[in-house]
Scaffold this motif. Sequence first.
Motif, PDB file in Angstrom:
ATOM      1  N   THR A  49     -37.653  32.684  88.217  1.00 33.11           N
ATOM      2  CA  THR A  49     -37.655  31.244  87.959  1.00 33.11           C
ATOM      3  C   THR A  49     -38.679  30.595  88.883  1.00 33.11           C
ATOM      4  OG1 THR A  49     -36.052  30.590  89.662  1.00 33.11           O
ATOM      5  CG2 THR A  49     -35.166  31.418  87.564  1.00 33.11           C
ATOM      6  N   LEU A  50     -38.879  29.310  88.695  1.00 33.44           N
ATOM      7  CA  LEU A  50     -39.820  28.577  89.532  1.00 33.44           C
ATOM      8  C   LEU A  50     -39.413  28.620  91.002  1.00 33.44           C
ATOM      9  CD1 LEU A  50     -42.316  26.706  89.577  1.00 33.44           C
ATOM     10  CD2 LEU A  50     -40.748  24.776  89.245  1.00 33.44           C
ATOM     11  N   PHE A  51     -38.102  28.755  91.270  1.00 35.11           N
ATOM     12  CA  PHE A  51     -37.605  28.692  92.640  1.00 35.11           C
ATOM     13  C   PHE A  51     -37.128  30.048  93.165  1.00 35.11           C
ATOM     14  CE2 PHE A  51     -36.842  24.623  90.524  1.00 35.11           C
ATOM     15  CZ  PHE A  51     -37.610  23.789  91.327  1.00 35.11           C
ATOM     16  N   GLY A  52     -37.534  31.125  92.497  1.00 39.73           N
ATOM     17  CA  GLY A  52     -37.132  32.456  92.933  1.00 39.73           C
ATOM     18  C   GLY A  52     -36.438  33.215  91.812  1.00 39.73           C
ATOM     19  N   GLU A  53     -35.971  34.384  92.119  1.00 40.57           N
ATOM     20  CA  GLU A  53     -35.358  35.234  91.095  1.00 40.57           C
ATOM     21  C   GLU A  53     -33.892  34.880  90.889  1.00 40.57           C
ATOM     22  OE1 GLU A  53     -35.009  40.003  89.983  1.00 40.57           O
ATOM     23  OE2 GLU A  53     -35.790  39.368  91.929  1.00 40.57           O
ATOM     24  N   ASP A 101     -23.113  40.276  95.703  1.00 40.64           N
ATOM     25  CA  ASP A 101     -23.534  38.886  95.493  1.00 40.64           C
ATOM     26  C   ASP A 101     -25.023  38.775  95.172  1.00 40.64           C
ATOM     27  OD1 ASP A 101     -24.301  39.695  98.049  1.00 40.64           O
ATOM     28  OD2 ASP A 101     -24.102  37.672  98.883  1.00 40.64           O
ATOM     29  N   ARG A 102     -25.717  39.915  95.051  1.00 37.64           N
ATOM     30  CA  ARG A 102     -27.164  39.900  94.818  1.00 37.64           C
ATOM     31  C   ARG A 102     -27.548  40.862  93.689  1.00 37.64           C
ATOM     32  NH1 ARG A 102     -29.463  35.719  97.132  1.00 37.64           N
ATOM     33  NH2 ARG A 102     -31.439  36.835  97.359  1.00 37.64           N
ATOM     34  N   LEU A 103     -26.762  40.887  92.615  1.00 29.91           N
ATOM     35  CA  LEU A 103     -27.021  41.810  91.511  1.00 29.91           C
ATOM     36  C   LEU A 103     -28.246  41.364  90.719  1.00 29.91           C
ATOM     37  CD1 LEU A 103     -26.033  44.279  89.875  1.00 29.91           C
ATOM     38  CD2 LEU A 103     -24.710  42.675  88.473  1.00 29.91           C
ATOM     39  N   ARG A 104     -29.203  42.282  90.604  1.00 39.04           N
ATOM     40  CA  ARG A 104     -30.473  41.958  89.938  1.00 39.04           C
ATOM     41  C   ARG A 104     -30.502  42.436  88.484  1.00 39.04           C
ATOM     42  NH1 ARG A 104     -35.258  43.974  93.328  1.00 39.04           N
ATOM     43  NH2 ARG A 104     -35.284  41.847  94.144  1.00 39.04           N
ATOM     44  N   THR A 105     -30.177  43.708  88.232  1.00 31.60           N
ATOM     45  CA  THR A 105     -30.233  44.247  86.878  1.00 31.60           C
ATOM     46  C   THR A 105     -29.065  45.197  86.634  1.00 31.60           C
ATOM     47  OG1 THR A 105     -31.592  46.184  87.471  1.00 31.60           O
ATOM     48  CG2 THR A 105     -32.765  44.166  86.860  1.00 31.60           C
ATOM     49  N   VAL A 106     -28.753  45.384  85.357  1.00 37.65           N
ATOM     50  CA  VAL A 106     -27.769  46.367  84.910  1.00 37.65           C
ATOM     51  C   VAL A 106     -28.433  47.224  83.844  1.00 37.65           C
ATOM     52  CG1 VAL A 106     -25.515  46.746  83.842  1.00 37.65           C
ATOM     53  CG2 VAL A 106     -25.866  44.761  85.333  1.00 37.65           C
ATOM     54  N   GLY A 107     -28.234  48.536  83.928  1.00 36.58           N
ATOM     55  CA  GLY A 107     -28.874  49.411  82.956  1.00 36.58           C
ATOM     56  C   GLY A 107     -28.045  50.643  82.660  1.00 36.58           C
ATOM     57  N   ILE A 108     -28.490  51.392  81.678  1.00 32.84           N
ATOM     58  CA  ILE A 108     -27.862  52.655  81.295  1.00 32.84           C
ATOM     59  C   ILE A 108     -28.967  53.680  81.086  1.00 32.84           C
ATOM     60  CG2 ILE A 108     -26.544  53.863  79.498  1.00 32.84           C
ATOM     61  CD1 ILE A 108     -24.979  51.302  79.073  1.00 32.84           C
ATOM     62  N   SER A 109     -28.755  54.883  81.601  1.00 30.82           N
ATOM     63  CA  SER A 109     -29.725  55.953  81.418  1.00 30.82           C
ATOM     64  C   SER A 109     -29.024  57.210  80.928  1.00 30.82           C
ATOM     65  CB  SER A 109     -30.470  56.239  82.729  1.00 30.82           C
ATOM     66  OG  SER A 109     -29.566  56.593  83.764  1.00 30.82           O
ATOM     67  N   ARG A 155     -35.604  41.536  84.728  1.00 33.19           N
ATOM     68  CA  ARG A 155     -35.480  40.633  85.869  1.00 33.19           C
ATOM     69  C   ARG A 155     -35.727  39.202  85.402  1.00 33.19           C
ATOM     70  NH1 ARG A 155     -38.511  43.460  90.947  1.00 33.19           N
ATOM     71  NH2 ARG A 155     -37.911  41.459  91.862  1.00 33.19           N
ATOM     72  N   ARG A 156     -35.142  38.233  86.137  1.00 35.88           N
ATOM     73  CA  ARG A 156     -35.140  36.843  85.682  1.00 35.88           C
ATOM     74  C   ARG A 156     -35.810  35.922  86.708  1.00 35.88           C
ATOM     75  NH1 ARG A 156     -28.769  36.760  85.019  1.00 35.88           N
ATOM     76  NH2 ARG A 156     -29.070  37.997  86.907  1.00 35.88           N
TER      77      ARG A 156
END
Length: 237
Positions: A84-88, A175-183, A81-82
């Motif tokens: 920042t000072l003004f939110g994610e 429009d609100r993608l937070r993370t991408v992963g593989i399991s 997750r990323r």
Amino acid sequence: MSGASEPSRASKHLYGLRTRSEIAQFTIGSDADIGGSSTVNLQLDEERGGAKFWGTIAASIRRSKGGEGSLGGYVGMRSKRRPTLFGEMLSDISNHEFLALRVRAAGDENTRNSYFVNLQTDQVAQSTEIWQHRLFFPKGDGSWEDVFIPFSKFICTNAGNVVNDMGGQMELQKDRLRTVGISLLADSPLQGTGNFELGLEEIWAVNWEDIKASDQIVTAGASIANGKEPSLPEKSP
């Protein structure tokens, strides 16, 4: 006075995995975190290029706190997750139809049909909710290939169970993608266990015109969307 410009449909880079600094944007985990015996690594592949996601996945682990039976083994990686000072910081892929992955399938053949791609947005009701889709490999010969998965075919799950969408209104909030992963999941000693290895170079978002313009397997998205392994397309005259 000119009108508003059309939203860009150009392919959109999400993550690269070609350098150590890019790979550092990802985190890894496995059932070893809760008593299992699977192992997982993510590192730069000096020989083939890109990142190498590899290790050993075991069949199962014992349930904790007196539970009966066992849980399937698992390993996973995902982007961090990323904040920042003004939110994610989130990614907006609302103008795109497909998730594209540049991958290379290796490891034991028994493990190659057990991968899932996982997306998380900030719309989730619980932190364990993710949107999932199977990851198939059209070539499957250990060489690099591009795989395209329609965003519309991802299913919302919670701890491996499909989230019941009673009203039929649940959609991936692109429009609100937070993370991408593989399991990688192993249900039994005969399914999905062994030494796994997956090469990754890039993750990006595209549209159908981008796929048609490439020399890659253009039926990958459609075949995956129907729950079938992709096949080579017939060449157009």
